[in-house]
Design an enzyme around this catalytic site. Structure first.
Site, PDB file in Angstrom:
ATOM      1  N   MET A 284       0.930  -1.411  -0.053  1.00 49.79           N
ATOM      2  CA  MET A 284       0.204   0.450  -0.092  1.00 49.79           C
ATOM      3  C   MET A 284       0.610   0.934   0.022  1.00 49.79           C
ATOM      4  O   MET A 284       0.673   2.113  -0.493  1.00 49.79           O
ATOM      5  CB  MET A 284      -1.127  -0.278   1.591  1.00 49.79           C
ATOM      6  CG  MET A 284      -2.067   1.461   1.060  1.00 49.79           C
ATOM      7  SD  MET A 284      -2.944   0.953   2.677  1.00 49.79           S
ATOM      8  CE  MET A 284      -4.180   0.180   2.400  1.00 49.79           C
TER       9      MET A 284
ATOM     10  N   TRP B 220       2.315   1.677  -3.525  1.00 48.94           N
ATOM     11  CA  TRP B 220       1.528   1.718  -4.369  1.00 48.94           C
ATOM     12  C   TRP B 220       0.935   3.905  -4.209  1.00 48.94           C
ATOM     13  O   TRP B 220       0.700   4.586  -5.192  1.00 48.94           O
ATOM     14  CB  TRP B 220       0.034   1.298  -3.852  1.00 48.94           C
ATOM     15  CG  TRP B 220      -1.114   1.768  -4.694  1.00 48.94           C
ATOM     16  CD1 TRP B 220      -1.233   2.612  -5.875  1.00 48.94           C
ATOM     17  CD2 TRP B 220      -2.243   2.731  -4.046  1.00 48.94           C
ATOM     18  NE1 TRP B 220      -2.329   2.936  -6.362  1.00 48.94           N
ATOM     19  CE2 TRP B 220      -2.991   3.284  -4.949  1.00 48.94           C
ATOM     20  CE3 TRP B 220      -2.800   2.724  -2.960  1.00 48.94           C
ATOM     21  CZ2 TRP B 220      -3.949   4.298  -5.212  1.00 48.94           C
ATOM     22  CZ3 TRP B 220      -3.709   4.216  -2.443  1.00 48.94           C
ATOM     23  CH2 TRP B 220      -4.058   4.691  -4.204  1.00 48.94           C
ATOM     24  N   HIS B 221       1.073   4.477  -3.322  1.00 49.92           N
ATOM     25  CA  HIS B 221       1.166   5.963  -3.147  1.00 49.92           C
ATOM     26  C   HIS B 221       2.083   6.192  -3.826  1.00 49.92           C
ATOM     27  O   HIS B 221       2.062   7.896  -3.980  1.00 49.92           O
ATOM     28  CB  HIS B 221       0.762   6.697  -1.828  1.00 49.92           C
ATOM     29  CG  HIS B 221      -0.620   5.655  -1.029  1.00 49.92           C
ATOM     30  ND1 HIS B 221      -0.382   5.371  -0.197  1.00 49.92           N
ATOM     31  CD2 HIS B 221      -1.339   6.593  -1.169  1.00 49.92           C
ATOM     32  CE1 HIS B 221      -1.541   5.063   0.291  1.00 49.92           C
ATOM     33  NE2 HIS B 221      -2.398   6.391  -0.731  1.00 49.92           N
ATOM     34  N   GLY B 222       3.455   5.655  -3.660  1.00 49.86           N
ATOM     35  CA  GLY B 222       4.555   6.147  -4.772  1.00 49.86           C
ATOM     36  C   GLY B 222       5.303   5.554  -3.858  1.00 49.86           C
ATOM     37  O   GLY B 222       5.721   5.393  -2.282  1.00 49.86           O
TER      38      GLY B 222
END
Length: 405
Positions: free
Chosen positions: A332, A335-337
């Protein structure tokens, strides 16, 4: 050419209501005009990706074609009675590949995101991966091409969710609600849209536009004057203010999407359920951005857990769940960066949930000696809020600006 970004100003809602009016009349009379729905979706997507954003419109067309090929080739493969794990893994990797390239783009000289980095690629990818996995599980028997296209390109939710499930969406899409059901949808949809206005354009504006920049400026001034490491009232204020802004802005946007879906006769799941009354961090993730957290739970945490149990990789169930939490939140975070604060944010929440599980097991074992009343519940909520807000401070990237720039 008008560029119409979703839910950004009153003009969008006026155009939206006018466009949806024939559909509303039809649904009120028990009829679902699927061709008109498709036209409206195409029109709003066209306006969203028109003008200077036209290249993103081309990207999304190419992306959908690519995902169609993967999904329907895999479905054709399964219908032959085959179910190889290797083929399944290849299909999932291929489906995730465009999103992975966008996420690693900042680390390579070539800007890959300029080629495929359109708005909403994450949420479309979550939908396609879900369909591939459920095809393998046979919880989805068959995917209809028209319904699949409508599912992927459902314009109210395309840019930032909520993340619907194919089977639930198909059930709504294939039938029209009864008049009483639709009147209930209209009532809820109207409430959600007005609640979204309150959240995003009033409360979110106060926190995000009026207060947050001032707190950031003050915290930076104090931090720079003291080597960037001093805890100040302004930094604490920034932490709380950013957390409230993040919630009201995102929850407001999600309410617009859900409300619009209800007007279209689609019962899109809500994304937030009073997250700041959570009694522990696990409870928080059952209330915050629920469609995303449930997606990660079902398709990463549970998949890894079942795989590890089947292969006997980790025999201790407690250690297995802890490793699964760490993997889940690391992914997660990535996924955000791919920046340190997103990754640390993921690790922070994994550790928080692991500690919470340890505490809950200890509490259960010693329940006779640990008090449980309204005061302990209030303290649990207070503690959870502060843990969550500190996590959001990490997530904001403000510490990166304060310490390293």
């Amino acid at each position: 050419m008008i560029n119409l970004q979703p839910y950004t100003n009153p003009r969008y809602f006026i155009i939206l209501f006018i466009a949806l009016l024939p559909l509303i009349i039809g649904l009120y009379n028990g009829k679902r005009y699927k061709n008109y729905e498709a036209f409206i979706s195409f029109l709003f997507l066209f306006l969203m990706f028109s003008g200077s954003e036209w290249i993103q419109g081309v990207q999304i067309i190419g992306y959908v074609i690519f995902q169609f090929l993967i999904t329907f080739l895999y479905q054709k493969y399964l219908k032959k009675g085959k179910n190889s794990t290797k083929v399944f893994v290849c299909a999932v990797i291929a489906s995730i590949l465009p999103l992975a390239l966008v996420k690693i783009a900042p680390l390579v000289p070539t800007d890959v995101s300029s080629l495929i980095g359109f708005v909403g690629i994450s949420y479309l990818t979550f939908k396609t991966v879900q369909v591939i996995m459920e095809l393998r599980d046979k919880t989805i028997k068959s995917v209809d091409p028209v319904t699949y296209a409508r599912f992927l390109l459902f314009f109210p939710t395309i840019s930032s969710g909520p993340i619907d499930r194919y089977r639930r969406f198909q059930k709504d899409y294939d039938t029209a609600p009864t008049r009483d059901q639709y009147l209930d949808y209209l009532e809820k949809g109207t409430f959600y849209i007005f609640q979204g206005f309150l959240y995003k354009f009033i409360i979110g504006y106060v926190f995000g536009t009026l207060w947050l920049p001032q707190l950031a400026k003050t915290a930076l001034f104090i931090g720079k004057a003291n080597g960037g490491l001093r805890l100040s009232w302004a930094l604490v204020g920034y932490m709380y203010c950013y957390s409230m802004y993040l919630f009201f802005d995102f929850a407001g946007y999600s309410l617009f999407a859900v409300g619009t879906s209800y007007f279209m006769g689609i019962n899109t799941p809500v994304n937030f359920n009073k997250p700041f009354i959570s009694k522990n961090i696990k409870d928080f993730w059952n209330r915050w951005h629920m469609t995303l957290s449930f997606w990660f739970r079902d398709f990463i945490f549970m998949r890894f857990t079942f795989f590890a149990m089947k292969k006997r990789l980790i025999r201790n169930r407690i250690r297995l769940s802890q490793i699964a939490y760490l993997l889940n939140f690391l992914i997660m975070g990535f996924w955000h960066g791919i920046t340190w604060y997103y990754i640390v944010y993921g690790i922070f929440h994994a550790v928080a949930i692991i500690i919470n599980d340890i505490w809950l097991r200890f509490k259960k074992k010693h329940s006779d000696h640990i008090p449980h009343n309204k005061f302990t519940e209030a303290f649990a909520i207070f503690l959870t809020i502060n843990i969550v807000c500190f996590g959001f401070l990490i997530f904001s990237g403000f510490l990166d600006t304060l310490w390293f720039k």
